[in-house]
Design a protein around this motif. Structure first.
Motif, PDB file in Angstrom:
ATOM      1  N   ALA A   1      -3.702   4.969 -10.457  1.00  0.00           N
ATOM      2  CA  ALA A   1      -3.937   3.976  -9.289  1.00  0.00           C
ATOM      3  C   ALA A   1      -3.570   2.626 -10.013  1.00  0.00           C
ATOM      4  O   ALA A   1      -3.008   1.636  -9.546  1.00  0.00           O
ATOM      5  N   GLU A   2      -4.044   2.409 -11.229  1.00  0.00           N
ATOM      6  CA  GLU A   2      -4.051   1.149 -11.879  1.00  0.00           C
ATOM      7  C   GLU A   2      -2.639   0.732 -12.150  1.00  0.00           C
ATOM      8  O   GLU A   2      -2.161  -0.245 -12.035  1.00  0.00           O
ATOM      9  N   GLU A   3      -1.708   1.928 -12.628  1.00  0.00           N
ATOM     10  CA  GLU A   3      -0.469   1.741 -12.904  1.00  0.00           C
ATOM     11  C   GLU A   3       0.178   1.187 -11.646  1.00  0.00           C
ATOM     12  O   GLU A   3       1.399   0.419 -11.761  1.00  0.00           O
ATOM     13  N   ALA A   4       0.013   1.884 -10.663  1.00  0.00           N
ATOM     14  CA  ALA A   4       0.739   1.384  -9.301  1.00  0.00           C
ATOM     15  C   ALA A   4       0.422   0.134  -8.679  1.00  0.00           C
ATOM     16  O   ALA A   4       1.197  -0.523  -8.362  1.00  0.00           O
ATOM     17  N   TYR A   5      -0.694  -0.268  -8.979  1.00  0.00           N
ATOM     18  CA  TYR A   5      -1.261  -1.672  -8.742  1.00  0.00           C
ATOM     19  C   TYR A   5      -0.645  -2.814  -9.754  1.00  0.00           C
ATOM     20  O   TYR A   5      -0.763  -3.860  -9.245  1.00  0.00           O
ATOM     21  N   ARG A   6      -0.373  -2.476 -11.010  1.00  0.00           N
ATOM     22  CA  ARG A   6      -0.141  -3.521 -11.880  1.00  0.00           C
ATOM     23  C   ARG A   6       0.930  -4.409 -11.344  1.00  0.00           C
ATOM     24  O   ARG A   6       0.879  -5.492 -11.484  1.00  0.00           O
ATOM     25  N   PRO A   7       2.231  -3.862 -10.704  1.00  0.00           N
ATOM     26  CA  PRO A   7       3.419  -4.973 -10.478  1.00  0.00           C
ATOM     27  C   PRO A   7       2.769  -5.793  -9.276  1.00  0.00           C
ATOM     28  O   PRO A   7       3.476  -6.733  -9.014  1.00  0.00           O
TER      29      PRO A   7
ATOM     30  N   PHE B   1       0.880  -1.139  -0.015  1.00  0.00           N
ATOM     31  CA  PHE B   1       0.031   0.035  -0.051  1.00  0.00           C
ATOM     32  C   PHE B   1       0.909   1.146   0.042  1.00  0.00           C
ATOM     33  O   PHE B   1       0.803   2.120  -0.758  1.00  0.00           O
ATOM     34  N   LEU B   2       2.022   1.185   0.871  1.00  0.00           N
ATOM     35  CA  LEU B   2       2.856   2.359   1.082  1.00  0.00           C
ATOM     36  C   LEU B   2       3.629   2.523  -0.362  1.00  0.00           C
ATOM     37  O   LEU B   2       3.685   3.873  -0.893  1.00  0.00           O
ATOM     38  N   LEU B   3       4.249   1.360  -1.019  1.00  0.00           N
ATOM     39  CA  LEU B   3       4.780   1.648  -2.054  1.00  0.00           C
ATOM     40  C   LEU B   3       3.873   2.132  -3.356  1.00  0.00           C
ATOM     41  O   LEU B   3       4.501   2.963  -4.218  1.00  0.00           O
ATOM     42  N   GLY B   4       2.763   1.519  -3.329  1.00  0.00           N
ATOM     43  CA  GLY B   4       2.072   2.014  -4.337  1.00  0.00           C
ATOM     44  C   GLY B   4       1.644   3.401  -4.303  1.00  0.00           C
ATOM     45  O   GLY B   4       1.772   4.531  -5.519  1.00  0.00           O
ATOM     46  N   CYS B   5       1.419   4.198  -2.932  1.00  0.00           N
ATOM     47  CA  CYS B   5       1.100   5.329  -2.663  1.00  0.00           C
ATOM     48  C   CYS B   5       2.298   6.278  -3.171  1.00  0.00           C
ATOM     49  O   CYS B   5       2.071   7.502  -3.830  1.00  0.00           O
ATOM     50  N   TYR B   6       3.494   6.003  -2.970  1.00  0.00           N
ATOM     51  CA  TYR B   6       4.880   6.545  -3.345  1.00  0.00           C
ATOM     52  C   TYR B   6       4.812   6.707  -4.560  1.00  0.00           C
ATOM     53  O   TYR B   6       5.210   7.683  -5.146  1.00  0.00           O
ATOM     54  N   MET B   7       4.532   5.562  -5.382  1.00  0.00           N
ATOM     55  CA  MET B   7       4.584   5.706  -6.791  1.00  0.00           C
ATOM     56  C   MET B   7       3.742   6.673  -7.407  1.00  0.00           C
ATOM     57  O   MET B   7       3.850   7.289  -8.827  1.00  0.00           O
TER      58      MET B   7
END
Length: 271
Positions: free
Chosen positions: A141-147, A127-133
């Protein structure tokens, strides 16, 4: 600046069908494996079982820079809930990670954020890594979730309500990213103008245990009719103690979600 031009401008919602991952893109999840999080960028993550495993990874990959923090472990649960961590921690994490990412001494090295293998801890980490990205690199949101969505078997938990009951509804990590994206889009959150000291002051039980969620909505811990010690030196607020605080925040109406006998509503109505 964060280099986040266009953050929050992507689509806010996406159906389950649209979120399905092509089987050719699926990657096996395993503890100890290092995963790149952004194409062409130096940020990676991994999960470790122990400090010994971390030390072995550092020796095995001397060109990589491994680092971590305890920020993903700072969620204070009420019952069986475990996250997500709050915006104050998101703010701290983004500054901590971006300092490493932009450190000129590391510009030629990939950096690897490592976390525990515990499902709850690693979910808060993601969650934190995605928020950072999203906040510092401009991903949707979708790009951050993809990996994270392409890992199999899916290693992340759904966030649940603050009870001990079997949850009937959970929030996926993508739901949280989309919520952040919506807040960015309407201007309710900005990393650079976010007042961390003010947020953490009101978050503290001694100061009201409340959060300004939007310009029109404040969430706060319900008062009790008389002071009750909830931890050594920490007491619940009585209704009168909230009155001036809520006035200063321009609150004009209160939606009650607790039992009628928890406190006298007349104290609020009188103000």
């Amino acid at each position: 600046g964060w280099g986040a031009a266009g953050a929050g401008q992507g689509p806010v919602g996406m159906s389950e069908a649209e979120r399905e991952v092509d089987e050719d893109l699926m990657t096996d999840f395993s503890v100890g494996t290092i995963y790149q999080l952004m194409e062409g960028k130096r940020l990676c993550m991994t999960c470790h079982r122990s400090d010994l495993e971390t030390m072995e990874a550092i020796k095995q990959y001397p060109k990589l820079f491994f680092f971590s923090s305890d920020l993903q472990e700072r969620y204070q649960n009420f019952c069986a809930d475990f996250g997500p961590v709050n915006l104050g921690i998101v703010h701290r994490f983004c500054y901590f990670l971006h300092q490493k990412y932009t450190d000129p001494r590391l510009r030629n090295r990939a950096i690897v954020y490592y976390t525990e293998e515990d499902p709850a801890v690693r979910t808060n980490t993601v969650f934190l890594l995605g928020c950072y990205m999203m906040l510092c690199h401009g991903l949707s949101a979708e790009e951050a979730y993809r990996p994270f969505e392409c890992l199999h078997p899916y290693p992340w938990l759904g966030f649940r309500d603050a009870t001990y009951c079997e949850p009937t509804f959970t929030l996926d990590i993508l739901d949280c990213f989309q919520g952040l994206q919506a807040a960015l889009h309407v201007g309710w959150f900005d990393l650079e103008t976010f007042d961390l000291s003010d947020y953490e002051f009101w978050d503290h039980p001694l100061n009201g245990d409340l959060h300004v969620l939007t310009p029109k909505f404040v969430a706060f811990k319900g008062p009790s009719a008389t002071k009750q010690e909830i931890a050594p030196g920490f007491f619940t607020f009585e209704p009168a103690e909230y009155c001036q605080i809520l006035k200063d925040l321009n609150v004009t109406a209160i939606v009650r979600l607790n039992e009628p006998d928890a406190y006298d509503k007349g104290v609020f109505e009188a103000h």
